[in-house]
Design a protein around this motif. Structure first.
Motif, short mmCIF file in Angstrom:
data_model
loop_
_atom_site.label_atom_id
_atom_site.label_comp_id
_atom_site.label_asym_id
_atom_site.label_seq_id
_atom_site.Cartn_x
_atom_site.Cartn_y
_atom_site.Cartn_z
N ALA A 175 0.83 -1.20 0.00
CA ALA A 175 0.00 0.00 0.00
C ALA A 175 0.87 1.25 0.00
N GLY A 176 0.27 2.36 -0.43
CA GLY A 176 1.01 3.62 -0.45
C GLY A 176 1.16 4.23 0.92
N ALA A 177 0.30 3.82 1.85
CA ALA A 177 0.37 4.32 3.22
C ALA A 177 0.06 3.16 4.17
N VAL A 178 0.71 3.16 5.32
CA VAL A 178 0.49 2.10 6.29
C VAL A 178 0.35 2.73 7.68
N GLU A 179 -0.29 1.96 8.56
CA GLU A 179 -0.41 2.42 9.94
C GLU A 179 0.75 1.87 10.75
N ARG A 180 1.35 2.73 11.56
CA ARG A 180 2.43 2.30 12.44
C ARG A 180 2.27 3.00 13.77
N GLU A 181 2.11 2.21 14.81
CA GLU A 181 1.97 2.73 16.17
C GLU A 181 0.89 3.80 16.26
N GLY A 182 -0.25 3.52 15.59
CA GLY A 182 -1.38 4.42 15.69
C GLY A 182 -1.33 5.62 14.77
N LYS A 183 -0.31 5.71 13.89
CA LYS A 183 -0.19 6.84 12.98
C LYS A 183 -0.06 6.33 11.55
N MET A 184 -0.62 7.11 10.61
CA MET A 184 -0.48 6.77 9.20
C MET A 184 0.82 7.36 8.66
N ILE A 185 1.59 6.55 7.97
CA ILE A 185 2.83 7.02 7.36
C ILE A 185 2.78 6.74 5.86
N ASP A 186 3.31 7.68 5.10
CA ASP A 186 3.31 7.55 3.65
C ASP A 186 4.61 8.09 3.08
N GLU A 187 4.63 8.36 1.77
CA GLU A 187 5.86 8.78 1.12
C GLU A 187 6.39 10.11 1.67
N ALA A 188 5.48 11.01 2.07
CA ALA A 188 5.93 12.28 2.65
C ALA A 188 6.74 12.05 3.91
N VAL A 189 6.30 11.11 4.73
CA VAL A 189 7.04 10.77 5.95
C VAL A 189 8.36 10.10 5.58
N ALA A 190 8.33 9.29 4.51
CA ALA A 190 9.55 8.60 4.07
C ALA A 190 10.62 9.58 3.60
N VAL A 191 10.21 10.68 2.97
CA VAL A 191 11.18 11.69 2.52
C VAL A 191 11.96 12.24 3.71
N ALA A 192 11.24 12.56 4.77
CA ALA A 192 11.90 13.07 5.98
C ALA A 192 12.80 12.01 6.59
N ALA A 193 12.37 10.75 6.57
CA ALA A 193 13.18 9.67 7.13
C ALA A 193 14.47 9.49 6.34
N ARG A 194 14.37 9.57 5.02
CA ARG A 194 15.58 9.43 4.20
C ARG A 194 16.56 10.57 4.46
N ARG A 195 16.04 11.76 4.70
CA ARG A 195 16.92 12.89 4.99
C ARG A 195 17.67 12.67 6.30
N VAL A 196 16.98 12.14 7.29
CA VAL A 196 17.62 11.85 8.58
C VAL A 196 18.74 10.83 8.40
N LEU A 197 18.47 9.76 7.65
CA LEU A 197 19.47 8.71 7.45
C LEU A 197 20.65 9.21 6.62
N ALA A 198 20.37 10.03 5.62
CA ALA A 198 21.46 10.57 4.80
C ALA A 198 22.39 11.43 5.65
N ARG A 199 21.79 12.24 6.53
CA ARG A 199 22.61 13.07 7.41
C ARG A 199 23.43 12.21 8.37
N ALA A 200 22.80 11.20 8.96
CA ALA A 200 23.52 10.33 9.91
C ALA A 200 24.65 9.57 9.24
N GLU A 201 24.39 9.03 8.05
CA GLU A 201 25.43 8.31 7.34
C GLU A 201 26.56 9.21 6.90
#
Length: 283
Positions: A253-279
């Motif tokens: 699916a394009g969006a999934v529920e995780r710990e009571g919250k819906m996450i989608d590609e917009a959330v994934a963009v922020a996550a990738r930015r965090v990982l790119a900075r950490a790496e």
């Protein structure tokens, strides 16, 4: 376009102060900015330019040179001297950028200097936005040169340009950030004008990160620890980013529920930015 992890901290030092330069070289700054403009008196402009040739390579971190502004008597001389160095700098910081023409001038000048010097890696450009005209013309500025990597917001000169004395910069911060993101550029917040690592400074650094800036300029080494710490993703943030991407990767699916919250590609963009900075911090 951004071709590397943007610096968290950019330490600006006067181009004529050998002691401060040597201290900055050994500091924890991701980038050292040698200032040939505001930090150097008119009578010492030639001296500052001449000192560039004696600069050693930094063991870690980037080096940038802040040249004098376009239309001054020194800008082209600063660029020629900087771009002719062996391996330095990684980028030129062009102050008081007000139009696409300012960057187009620098782009052409660098083309010629790099050819003459035999440089095989183009020098990047950082545009310092610190006038009312610069703010008004951001849309054309961000697409003016393929060398452009970063927008930097400069508060002192912008305050003078606007006639503003109140500490209210939300519009300028948002304008610079939106323009940078629209063109795939890094966005760096300008320096806090005090030299203390106090509560007011820490609030300003945290605010810059919350707004979405990639890093911040500083004017004293004692401020580097706070800036680097604030702009480095925490262990919890990295773990959360990985969990978000894992959850999306395992779903059709394009969006999934995780710990009571819906996450989608917009959330994934922020996550990738965090990982790119950490790496990037681990390299």
């Amino acid at each position: 376009m951004i071709d590397a992890v943007p610096p968290r901290s950019c330490l600006s030092v006067p181009g004529t102060d050998d002691r401060k330069i040597r201290k900055a070289w050994d500091s924890a700054a991701d980038e050292v900015v040698l200032d040939l403009e505001d930090a150097v008196r008119v009578a010492r402009k030639d001296e500052a330019r001449g000192m560039l040739a004696a600069l050693p390579r930094r063991a870690a971190g980037q080096v940038a040179v802040r040249v004098n502004a376009p239309r001054t008597a020194w800008c082209h001389l600063d660029v020629i001297a900087s771009a002719g160095l062996d391996g330095l700098p990684a980028s030129i910081v062009l102050p008081k950028v007000e139009s696409a023409g300012d960057l187009e001038f620098l782009d052409r000048l660098l083309d010629g200097v790099e050819t003459a010097a035999g440089r095989d890696r183009p020098i990047g450009v950082q545009a310092l936005i610190e006038t009312a005209k610069g703010l008004a013309n951001l849309r054309e500025i961000v697409t003016a040169s393929p060398r452009l990597r970063t927008l930097v917001l400069g508060y002192a000169d912008l305050g003078a340009s606007l006639g503003r004395t109140a500490d209210s910069w939300s519009y300028a911060q948002d304008a610079v950030l939106i323009a940078a993101r629209s063109a795939g550029l890094a966005a760096i917040d300008g320096p806090w004008l005090g030299v203390a690592d106090d509560e007011a400074f820490r609030r300003a650094v945290l605010r810059a990160r919350e707004l979405g800036f990639d890093g911040k300029w500083v004017i004293h080494p004692r401020q580097l620890g706070t800036v680097n710490g604030v702009f480095t993703p925490s262990t919890d943030e990295v773990a959360e980013a990985r969990a978000v991407l894992d959850a999306l990767h395992g779903s059709e699916a394009g969006a999934v529920e995780r710990e009571g919250k819906m996450i989608d590609e917009a959330v994934a963009v922020a996550a990738r930015r965090v990982l790119a900075r950490a790496e990037g911090m681990q390299r």
